[in-house]
Write a protein that holds these residues in place. Structure first.
Motif, PDB file in Angstrom:
ATOM      1  N   ILE A 134       0.831  -1.200   0.000  1.00 13.33           N
ATOM      2  CA  ILE A 134       0.000   0.000   0.000  1.00 13.33           C
ATOM      3  C   ILE A 134       0.867   1.252   0.000  1.00 13.33           C
ATOM      4  N   ALA A 135       1.915   1.259   0.846  1.00 12.71           N
ATOM      5  CA  ALA A 135       2.774   2.448   0.939  1.00 12.71           C
ATOM      6  C   ALA A 135       3.480   2.710  -0.382  1.00 12.71           C
ATOM      7  N   PHE A 136       3.985   1.638  -1.028  1.00 14.38           N
ATOM      8  CA  PHE A 136       4.733   1.833  -2.268  1.00 14.38           C
ATOM      9  C   PHE A 136       3.803   2.229  -3.411  1.00 14.38           C
ATOM     10  N   ARG A 137       2.608   1.651  -3.462  1.00 11.36           N
ATOM     11  CA  ARG A 137       1.676   2.008  -4.548  1.00 11.36           C
ATOM     12  C   ARG A 137       1.138   3.425  -4.366  1.00 11.36           C
ATOM     13  N   THR A 138       1.088   3.890  -3.139  1.00  7.79           N
ATOM     14  CA  THR A 138       0.739   5.299  -2.929  1.00  7.79           C
ATOM     15  C   THR A 138       1.753   6.188  -3.633  1.00  7.79           C
ATOM     16  N   GLY A 139       3.027   5.874  -3.441  1.00  4.01           N
ATOM     17  CA  GLY A 139       4.064   6.612  -4.157  1.00  4.01           C
ATOM     18  C   GLY A 139       4.003   6.399  -5.651  1.00  4.01           C
ATOM     19  N   GLY A 140       3.557   5.188  -6.058  1.00  6.62           N
ATOM     20  CA  GLY A 140       3.419   4.919  -7.479  1.00  6.62           C
ATOM     21  C   GLY A 140       2.399   5.825  -8.149  1.00  6.62           C
ATOM     22  N   VAL A 141       1.324   6.146  -7.433  1.00 10.37           N
ATOM     23  CA  VAL A 141       0.335   7.080  -7.976  1.00 10.37           C
ATOM     24  C   VAL A 141       0.978   8.434  -8.248  1.00 10.37           C
ATOM     25  N   VAL A 142       1.745   8.919  -7.274  1.00  2.35           N
ATOM     26  CA  VAL A 142       2.393  10.220  -7.433  1.00  2.35           C
ATOM     27  C   VAL A 142       3.455  10.148  -8.521  1.00  2.35           C
ATOM     28  N   GLY A 143       4.203   9.045  -8.559  1.00  2.00           N
ATOM     29  CA  GLY A 143       5.234   8.888  -9.576  1.00  2.00           C
ATOM     30  C   GLY A 143       4.671   8.885 -10.981  1.00  2.00           C
ATOM     31  N   MET A 144       3.592   8.147 -11.201  1.00  2.00           N
ATOM     32  CA  MET A 144       2.969   8.131 -12.520  1.00  2.00           C
ATOM     33  C   MET A 144       2.398   9.498 -12.876  1.00  2.00           C
ATOM     34  N   SER A 145       1.937  10.243 -11.876  1.00  2.00           N
ATOM     35  CA  SER A 145       1.425  11.593 -12.130  1.00  2.00           C
ATOM     36  C   SER A 145       2.552  12.546 -12.525  1.00  2.00           C
ATOM     37  N   VAL A 146       3.700  12.397 -11.886  1.00  2.00           N
ATOM     38  CA  VAL A 146       4.870  13.204 -12.250  1.00  2.00           C
ATOM     39  C   VAL A 146       5.241  12.956 -13.705  1.00  2.00           C
ATOM     40  N   VAL A 279       6.731  -0.272 -10.179  1.00  2.00           N
ATOM     41  CA  VAL A 279       5.627  -0.389  -9.213  1.00  2.00           C
ATOM     42  C   VAL A 279       5.085  -1.812  -9.191  1.00  2.00           C
ATOM     43  N   ALA A 280       5.011  -2.446 -10.372  1.00  2.00           N
ATOM     44  CA  ALA A 280       4.422  -3.785 -10.466  1.00  2.00           C
ATOM     45  C   ALA A 280       5.287  -4.846  -9.784  1.00  2.00           C
ATOM     46  N   ILE A 281       6.611  -4.744  -9.912  1.00  2.00           N
ATOM     47  CA  ILE A 281       7.467  -5.829  -9.403  1.00  2.00           C
ATOM     48  C   ILE A 281       7.942  -5.599  -7.980  1.00  2.00           C
ATOM     49  N   THR A 282       7.677  -4.444  -7.404  1.00  2.00           N
ATOM     50  CA  THR A 282       8.128  -4.183  -6.036  1.00  2.00           C
ATOM     51  C   THR A 282       7.127  -4.791  -5.063  1.00  2.00           C
ATOM     52  N   ARG A 283       7.420  -6.017  -4.652  1.00  2.00           N
ATOM     53  CA  ARG A 283       6.577  -6.741  -3.702  1.00  2.00           C
ATOM     54  C   ARG A 283       7.459  -7.409  -2.647  1.00  2.00           C
ATOM     55  N   GLY A 297      13.214  -3.680  -7.124  1.00  2.00           N
ATOM     56  CA  GLY A 297      12.367  -2.982  -8.088  1.00  2.00           C
ATOM     57  C   GLY A 297      13.099  -1.846  -8.778  1.00  2.00           C
ATOM     58  N   PHE A 298      13.916  -1.124  -8.018  1.00  2.00           N
ATOM     59  CA  PHE A 298      14.639   0.010  -8.602  1.00  2.00           C
ATOM     60  C   PHE A 298      15.671  -0.472  -9.619  1.00  2.00           C
ATOM     61  N   LEU A 433      18.754   9.231 -15.788  1.00  2.00           N
ATOM     62  CA  LEU A 433      18.523   9.065 -14.356  1.00  2.00           C
ATOM     63  C   LEU A 433      17.038   9.180 -14.035  1.00  2.00           C
ATOM     64  N   LEU A 434      16.367  10.109 -14.717  1.00  2.00           N
ATOM     65  CA  LEU A 434      14.956  10.355 -14.437  1.00  2.00           C
ATOM     66  C   LEU A 434      14.023   9.376 -15.142  1.00  2.00           C
ATOM     67  N   THR A 435      14.583   8.418 -15.904  1.00  2.00           N
ATOM     68  CA  THR A 435      13.706   7.345 -16.376  1.00  2.00           C
ATOM     69  C   THR A 435      13.166   6.559 -15.179  1.00  2.00           C
ATOM     70  N   THR A 436      13.866   6.625 -14.066  1.00  2.00           N
ATOM     71  CA  THR A 436      13.436   5.926 -12.851  1.00  2.00           C
ATOM     72  C   THR A 436      12.660   6.839 -11.903  1.00  2.00           C
ATOM     73  N   VAL A 437      12.234   8.025 -12.382  1.00  4.50           N
ATOM     74  CA  VAL A 437      11.625   8.981 -11.463  1.00  4.50           C
ATOM     75  C   VAL A 437      10.350   8.441 -10.833  1.00  4.50           C
ATOM     76  N   GLY A 438       9.581   7.642 -11.571  1.00  2.00           N
ATOM     77  CA  GLY A 438       8.366   7.075 -10.994  1.00  2.00           C
ATOM     78  C   GLY A 438       8.676   6.211  -9.788  1.00  2.00           C
ATOM     79  N   VAL A 439       9.718   5.387  -9.889  1.00  2.00           N
ATOM     80  CA  VAL A 439      10.128   4.536  -8.773  1.00  2.00           C
ATOM     81  C   VAL A 439      10.732   5.371  -7.659  1.00  2.00           C
ATOM     82  N   ILE A 440      11.488   6.420  -8.033  1.00  2.00           N
ATOM     83  CA  ILE A 440      12.105   7.273  -7.025  1.00  2.00           C
ATOM     84  C   ILE A 440      11.042   7.973  -6.170  1.00  2.00           C
ATOM     85  N   VAL A 441      10.003   8.500  -6.822  1.00  2.00           N
ATOM     86  CA  VAL A 441       8.921   9.149  -6.080  1.00  2.00           C
ATOM     87  C   VAL A 441       8.224   8.138  -5.174  1.00  2.00           C
TER      88      VAL A 441
END
Length: 771
Positions: A134-146, A279-283, A297-298, A433-441
């Motif tokens: 839940i915590a990581f997918r919350t960040g995934g929402v923000v990352g995909m929005s970025v 986001v999908a593989i970070t479990r 995942g990163f 570097l910012l290709t990973t920005v979704g995961v970073i967020v």
């Protein structure tokens, strides 16, 4: 004007669609997060208070910042340039600022609802894995929005303005960076004032746990995590995304024409695919550490991003620079295969992110030697804890800066010594570097969400011992991921600022070419000296010193603002404990709202000073001392900025996790003398790592963008024979007065606060004596 071919128009249109699809996926992930259980009524009550405080703060902050946005929107029309470009740049500024604010608000809104769900999930049968998900997918929402808003904004500008898009995107990046800096500073002051105040009174003076509901500052502390870390970092990474694209497109157009304009967009669009994968593989698998799952995942998504970028380079770019229309003859002859060169540059950026992740994790992780050393020094008191943390910060800053410098040297060699190509490759490395920005967020948002979840669990008392242990472990992972993302954000800021440095040089050269200035023919030694970029020039060296000094001044102002606000919190929390004895016995509910109001008031009051300093210092130097001194100013700010930001972030992270080590039972555990020592170290580190340090990232980019924007005006007002030097000096003087006036006003406010605090302390002493 450079025109785009049909193929490029189709590619950019597809990139815009990818941006829209990223936003759609963010909505899907958001629904998944909100579908999780909300816990007990007591948990929901606490979460509602956090939501209310965070929303109220950001709403008041945005109303304040709207005034700045309107003023800057008008000032952008005063800059020289074509009418259509000026209008487009000003409108793009509003969109950049609006997107940055929207990303920040989204990060806060969802995090204040996910924290409750993570706390509730910890009590389930698979609590660790579900809470982390839940915590990581919350960040995934923000990352995909970025990713979505960044791609959509940039692609829309390129499709609308074609070859003039880089000039218009300057406004887009400036708006994003300016809002991010304000949100970083304001949110950082809020969160750390509450955190420091809560720790000093609750932990040190009263000996109660960190998130004990009897502490009046706990709600404000949890609110601060969201407005500082979630909203601030989300806005920060969005502006990094936007600013890096601006620099890459400016330098790409200057170096490789149409293909240089489009290829950076392709690389960043790949980031959308990488974000989905990450986001999908970070479990979390079974009982493994959440940090291990996040690292996996990163690294997997980063390698996939580098591979896809290489494929895109070989498909889109020709095999020689000579086949690219408009490139210089020297570049065509010596630069090699553009497909290999650009793919390698993207790979350097991806590898740099991985190395920074590892180095930052080493210096701040709970299992690493430096942090264990800081924790061990707690046996000899707070002073040695503070000293050891400072040492860790200084050492890590050198290594991190050296790694970034080595990456830049590698890119320079990759460019065959071509200055402009190497600057473009640095920008491409930043895009890589910012290709990973979704995961970073997602990694960054994981931290405050898990921290809030632990706070809600402790305040509600509705989580069993096993659930509390799970949340403590997730919180420790979050501390490390926050430190890691700060390190990556700093690396991104340096690459972006260096690329913007090149954009600044391009703006100056273009303006000089339009004027056709020859200082030797006119014998104007003063003007020639103002145009001199050589470091041996005294005027350039003066600019360098001023740039480095601005970073130190900015950091000092931010930390001092936290100190004043935290002092007010300490007095308020003490007052409530003294005036309402029932608080300690649990019979009386603390007045949480008063502490939230103090944090809101003080953080917004301190917002203007650092913003005015960042905006007007480059104007004062540029118009007062010339483009050469302004180049030195930017170089000094970048050099001092990277060292200062890493030092502040990593020393703070080491102190924070050293506290976690002691609280886990080492060196006496909670409520021991060692615990009091590491709590003091953590309170010192709070404004370091969460206020001043992160705010340096947008600071150096704001100053670079201001310099890029004013460069043509500085040239026009200082170089021609009929230049009006009186007006130029008047502009420089006015800018200096505004910047220093803001500092003087801040000092006057500090004196008033000190006087008020002294009076409050005297009243407390009198009341204690009377009792």
């Amino acid at each position: 004007m450079l025109e785009l071919g049909n193929t490029s128009v189709v590619i950019v249109s597809v990139i815009a669609v990818i941006g829209v699809l990223s936003l759609v996926l963010a909505v899907i992930l958001r629904k998944q997060v909100l579908a999780a259980g909300e816990g007990t009524p007591k948990m929901q009550e606490i979460a509602a208070a956090i939501q209310e405080g965070a929303s109220a703060y950001l709403s008041r902050q945005f109303r304040t910042l709207a005034i700045f946005a309107v003023v800057v929107f008008g000032l952008l029309f005063l800059l020289p340039g074509d009418g259509a470009i000026k209008i487009g740049r000003s409108v793009a500024f509003l969109f950049g600022a609006g997107f940055s604010a929207a990303i920040g608000y989204l990060g806060m809104w969802l995090a204040t609802r996910a924290n409750l769900r993570v706390a509730a999930a910890a009590t389930g049968a698979n609590g660790r894995a579900e809470g982390a998900r839940i915590a990581f997918r919350t960040g995934g929402v923000v990352g995909m929005s970025v990713v979505g808003l960044g791609l959509l904004g940039a692609a829309a500008v390129v499709l609308s303005f074609r070859g003039d898009a880089p000039a218009v995107l300057e406004g887009f990046g400036f708006g994003a960076a300016l809002l991010a800096m304000f949100m970083r500073v304001g949110g950082g002051i809020f969160t750390k004032a509450a955190d420091v105040g809560a720790d000093l009174v609750g932990k040190v003076e009263k000996g109660i746990p960190e998130d004990d509901p009897r502490n009046a500052a706990t709600i404000a502390d949890n609110v601060g995590d969201n407005v500082g870390d979630c909203a601030g970092m989300a806005a920060d990474l969005f502006e990094s995304y936007a600013v890096m694209l601006v620099a890459a497109l400016i330098l790409g157009k200057a170096t490789m024409g149409e293909q240089g304009l489009v290829f950076p967009l392709i690389v960043t669009a790949i980031g959308a695919i990488v974000a989905v994968l990450g986001v999908a593989i970070t479990r979390v698998r079974g009982t493994e550490s959440g940090l291990r799952a996040i690292y996996r995942g990163f690294y997997v998504s980063a390698l996939v991003g580098a591979g896809l970028a290489a494929v895109a380079a070989f498909i889109y770019l020709p095999s020689t620079f000579a086949a690219i229309p408009g490139v210089s003859a020297d570049l065509a002859e010596h630069a090699g295969d553009p497909r290999l060169v650009t793919a390698a540059a993207v790979l350097v950026g991806v590898v740099l992110a991985g190395i920074i992740l590892a180095v930052t994790g080493y210096f701040t992780g709970t299992t690493s030697k430096p942090t264990k050393h800081v924790a061990a020094t707690s046996r000899t008191g707070a002073a040695t804890v503070v000293l050891s943390g400072i040492g860790v910060g200084f050492e890590s800053a050198v290594y991190t800066a050296g790694i970034i410098a080595a990456a830049m040297c590698g890119l320079f060699l990759l460019a065959g010594g071509s200055i402009w190509l190497s600057l473009f490759l640095i920008a491409l490395a930043g895009c890589g570097l910012l290709t990973t920005v979704g995961v970073i967020v997602a990694m960054d948002t994981f931290g405050p969400v898990s921290d809030n979840a632990q706070g809600i669990a402790e305040m509600s008392g509705d989580v069993d011992e096993e659930g509390a242990k799970i949340l403590t472990d997730l919180d420790a992972v979050g501390n490390t991921t926050k430190a890691i993302t700060k390190g990556i954000a700093i690396a991104t800021a340096v690459l972006a600022a260096t690329a913007l440095f090149g954009s600044y040089g391009d703006a100056v050269n273009t303006a000089l070419a339009d004027i056709d200035f020859d200082p030797a023919a006119r014998g104007n030694d003063l003007v020639a000296a103002m145009l001199n970029y050589e470091i041996v020039s005294p005027i350039t060296l003066v600019g360098l010193i001023l740039g480095a000094a601005t970073v130190f001044l900015f950091s000092g102002l931010a930390i001092d603002a936290v100190t004043r606000a935290a002092g007010a919190i300490v007095f308020e929390v003490r007052r409530q404990f003294r005036d309402f004895p029932g608080i300690m016995t649990g019979e009386t509910r603390p007045e949480y709202g008063k502490v939230v109001d103090i944090c809101t008031r003080d953080s917004l009051r301190e917002l203007a000073t650092p913003g005015l300093l960042a905006a007007f210092a480059p104007i004062a130097v540029g118009f007062g001392l010339g483009v050469g001194a302004l180049a030195g100013f930017l170089g000094g700010a970048i050099g001092a900025g990277v060292l200062m930001a890493v030092f502040l972030a990593n020393s703070g992270g080491a102190w924070d996790n050293a506290k976690k080590i002691v609280e886990d039972g080492h060196y006496g555990g909670k409520n021991s003398e060692a615990h009091a020592a590491v709590v003091i170290g953590d309170t010192v580190g709070d404004p370091f790592k969460d206020t001043a340090g992160p705010a340096i990232n947008p600071l150096i980019k704001v100053m670079n963008l201001v310099s890029v924007l004013i460069a043509p005006a500085v040239v026009v007002m200082s170089v021609p024979a009929d230049a009006n030097h009186v007006v130029r000096i008047a502009i420089a003087t006015a800018a200096a007065l505004i910047a220093f006036g803001a500092i003087v006003a801040s000092r006057l406010r500090a004196s008033k606060v000190d006087a008020a605090n002294e009076a409050q302390a005297e009243r407390e002493a009198e009341q204690i004596a009377a009792n």
